[in-house]
Design an enzyme around this catalytic site. Structure first.
Site, mmCIF file in Angstrom:
data_model
loop_
_atom_site.group_PDB
_atom_site.id
_atom_site.type_symbol
_atom_site.label_atom_id
_atom_site.label_comp_id
_atom_site.label_asym_id
_atom_site.label_seq_id
_atom_site.Cartn_x
_atom_site.Cartn_y
_atom_site.Cartn_z
ATOM 1 N N ARG A 90 32.532 -44.697 -20.760
ATOM 2 C CA ARG A 90 31.701 -44.189 -21.853
ATOM 3 C C ARG A 90 31.406 -42.727 -21.582
ATOM 4 O O ARG A 90 30.861 -42.376 -20.540
ATOM 5 C CB ARG A 90 30.402 -44.994 -21.949
ATOM 6 C CG ARG A 90 29.512 -44.473 -23.033
ATOM 7 C CD ARG A 90 28.433 -45.432 -23.379
ATOM 8 N NE ARG A 90 27.560 -44.813 -24.360
ATOM 9 C CZ ARG A 90 26.563 -45.431 -24.929
ATOM 10 N NH1 ARG A 90 26.310 -46.673 -24.643
ATOM 11 N NH2 ARG A 90 25.819 -44.806 -25.811
ATOM 12 N N ARG A 99 31.820 -45.304 -28.823
ATOM 13 C CA ARG A 99 31.817 -45.527 -27.383
ATOM 14 C C ARG A 99 32.736 -46.673 -26.989
ATOM 15 O O ARG A 99 32.931 -47.623 -27.740
ATOM 16 C CB ARG A 99 30.398 -45.765 -26.861
ATOM 17 C CG ARG A 99 29.711 -47.065 -27.246
ATOM 18 C CD ARG A 99 29.276 -47.164 -28.696
ATOM 19 N NE ARG A 99 28.269 -46.212 -29.101
ATOM 20 C CZ ARG A 99 26.974 -46.419 -28.916
ATOM 21 N NH1 ARG A 99 26.544 -47.517 -28.377
ATOM 22 N NH2 ARG A 99 26.124 -45.528 -29.312
ATOM 23 N N ASP A 102 28.991 -50.303 -25.293
ATOM 24 C CA ASP A 102 27.534 -50.146 -25.398
ATOM 25 C C ASP A 102 26.927 -51.452 -24.917
ATOM 26 O O ASP A 102 27.296 -52.523 -25.390
ATOM 27 C CB ASP A 102 27.154 -49.896 -26.868
ATOM 28 C CG ASP A 102 25.659 -49.745 -27.072
ATOM 29 O OD1 ASP A 102 24.997 -49.126 -26.213
ATOM 30 O OD2 ASP A 102 25.149 -50.228 -28.114
ATOM 31 N N ASP A 104 23.291 -53.236 -24.385
ATOM 32 C CA ASP A 104 21.857 -53.139 -24.668
ATOM 33 C C ASP A 104 21.142 -54.408 -24.225
ATOM 34 O O ASP A 104 21.684 -55.511 -24.355
ATOM 35 C CB ASP A 104 21.624 -52.967 -26.174
ATOM 36 C CG ASP A 104 22.140 -51.639 -26.707
ATOM 37 O OD1 ASP A 104 22.341 -50.701 -25.912
ATOM 38 O OD2 ASP A 104 22.329 -51.546 -27.934
HETATM 39 P P1 ATP Z 1 20.783 -48.660 -30.547
HETATM 40 O O1 ATP Z 1 19.524 -48.727 -29.737
HETATM 41 O O2 ATP Z 1 20.513 -48.404 -31.989
HETATM 42 O O3 ATP Z 1 21.686 -49.834 -30.340
HETATM 43 P P2 ATP Z 1 22.512 -47.130 -28.870
HETATM 44 O O4 ATP Z 1 22.730 -48.424 -28.160
HETATM 45 O O5 ATP Z 1 23.675 -46.454 -29.465
HETATM 46 O O6 ATP Z 1 21.448 -47.330 -30.032
HETATM 47 P P3 ATP Z 1 22.472 -45.586 -26.541
HETATM 48 O O7 ATP Z 1 23.101 -44.270 -26.793
HETATM 49 O O8 ATP Z 1 23.350 -46.668 -25.959
HETATM 50 O O9 ATP Z 1 21.812 -46.114 -27.887
HETATM 51 O O10 ATP Z 1 21.223 -45.489 -25.592
HETATM 52 C C1 ATP Z 1 20.299 -44.476 -25.674
HETATM 53 C C2 ATP Z 1 19.141 -44.805 -24.725
HETATM 54 O O11 ATP Z 1 18.455 -45.957 -25.184
HETATM 55 C C3 ATP Z 1 19.528 -45.191 -23.312
HETATM 56 O O12 ATP Z 1 19.619 -44.082 -22.500
HETATM 57 C C4 ATP Z 1 18.399 -46.145 -22.870
HETATM 58 O O13 ATP Z 1 17.560 -45.552 -21.906
HETATM 59 C C5 ATP Z 1 17.622 -46.371 -24.125
HETATM 60 N N1 ATP Z 1 17.198 -47.743 -24.398
HETATM 61 C C6 ATP Z 1 15.989 -48.065 -24.892
HETATM 62 N N2 ATP Z 1 15.865 -49.379 -25.058
HETATM 63 C C7 ATP Z 1 17.034 -49.940 -24.636
HETATM 64 C C8 ATP Z 1 17.497 -51.283 -24.568
HETATM 65 N N3 ATP Z 1 16.733 -52.325 -24.964
HETATM 66 N N4 ATP Z 1 18.753 -51.505 -24.085
HETATM 67 C C9 ATP Z 1 19.521 -50.447 -23.699
HETATM 68 N N5 ATP Z 1 19.135 -49.152 -23.751
HETATM 69 C C10 ATP Z 1 17.895 -48.892 -24.219
HETATM 70 MG MG MG Z 2 23.261 -50.215 -29.130
HETATM 71 MG MG MG Z 3 22.936 -48.662 -26.039
#
Ligand code: ATP
Ligand code: MG
Ligand code: MG
Length: 142
Positions: A90, A99, A102, A104
């Site tokens: 990534r 990406r 991802d 989460d």
């Molecule tokens: P979305 O939250 O809409 O799915 P995203 O997954 O694209 O967006 P990322 O770019 O992957 O967002 O992550 C951005 C930041 O989100 C990470 O650096 C992380 O610290 C933060 N973050 C906050 N809450 C979470 C969570 N529940 N899981 C993963 N990352 C999180």
């Molecule tokens: Mg996400």
């Molecule tokens: Mg994310």
């Protein structure tokens, strides 16, 4: 001597998504790396669904949800997920950008977490029907 609760197991749900390169392969590799993590036990994985991207124009995603049991604390689990994201190439950590993978944290037990790096439950669950479907397939029933 660890903390009293250091071996407490928590049921968590992890969202997986990929929209760059071999999406299926990226998700499988992420699942393997997650399964190989100390303190993580893989319980179930949903079917994988193809979904339209949120955010800027970009290719469609392949998404899934995994149920795990973990002894990792929330931020340690996040660190591990981010290390796997990095390992799978990534590149720019751009919110909602394309990406290879991802990862989460959707739910961490029944905990509510508000931290600069981590919001749990994941705030987008209510807006993403496919996540709700996949959560059920992975065994989440609210
Ligand atoms: P979305 O939250 O809409 O799915 P995203 O997954 O694209 O967006 P990322 O770019 O992957 O967002 O992550 C951005 C930041 O989100 C990470 O650096 C992380 O610290 C933060 N973050 C906050 N809450 C979470 C969570 N529940 N899981 C993963 N990352 C999180
Ligand atoms: Mg996400
Ligand atoms: Mg994310």
């Amino acid at each position: 001597m660890g903390e009293i609760n250091s071996s407490k197991k928590t049921l968590c749900y992890i969202g997986l998504g990929s929209n760059v390169g071999n999406r299926y392969e990226h998700i499988l590799q992420a699942l393997e790396l997650l399964q190989d993590t100390d303190g993580v036990k893989m319980l179930r994985v949903s079917a994988l669904e193809e979904t339209k991207p949120v955010g800027p124009p970009q290719p469609d995603y392949l998404n899934g949800v995994a149920a795990i049991e973990t002894t990792l604390a929330p931020l340690d689990l996040l660190d591990r997920l981010q290390a796997i994201e990095k390992q799978l190439g990534r590149e720019h950590i751009e919110k909602w950008g394309p990406r290879t993978i991802d990862l989460d944290i959707l739910y961490y037990g029944d905990e509510t977490i508000t931290h600069p790096r981590l919001t749990v439950p994941h705030p987008e669950i209510a807006q993403r029907e496919f996540v709700q479907r996949e959560l059920k397939q992975a065994g989440y029933h609210g």
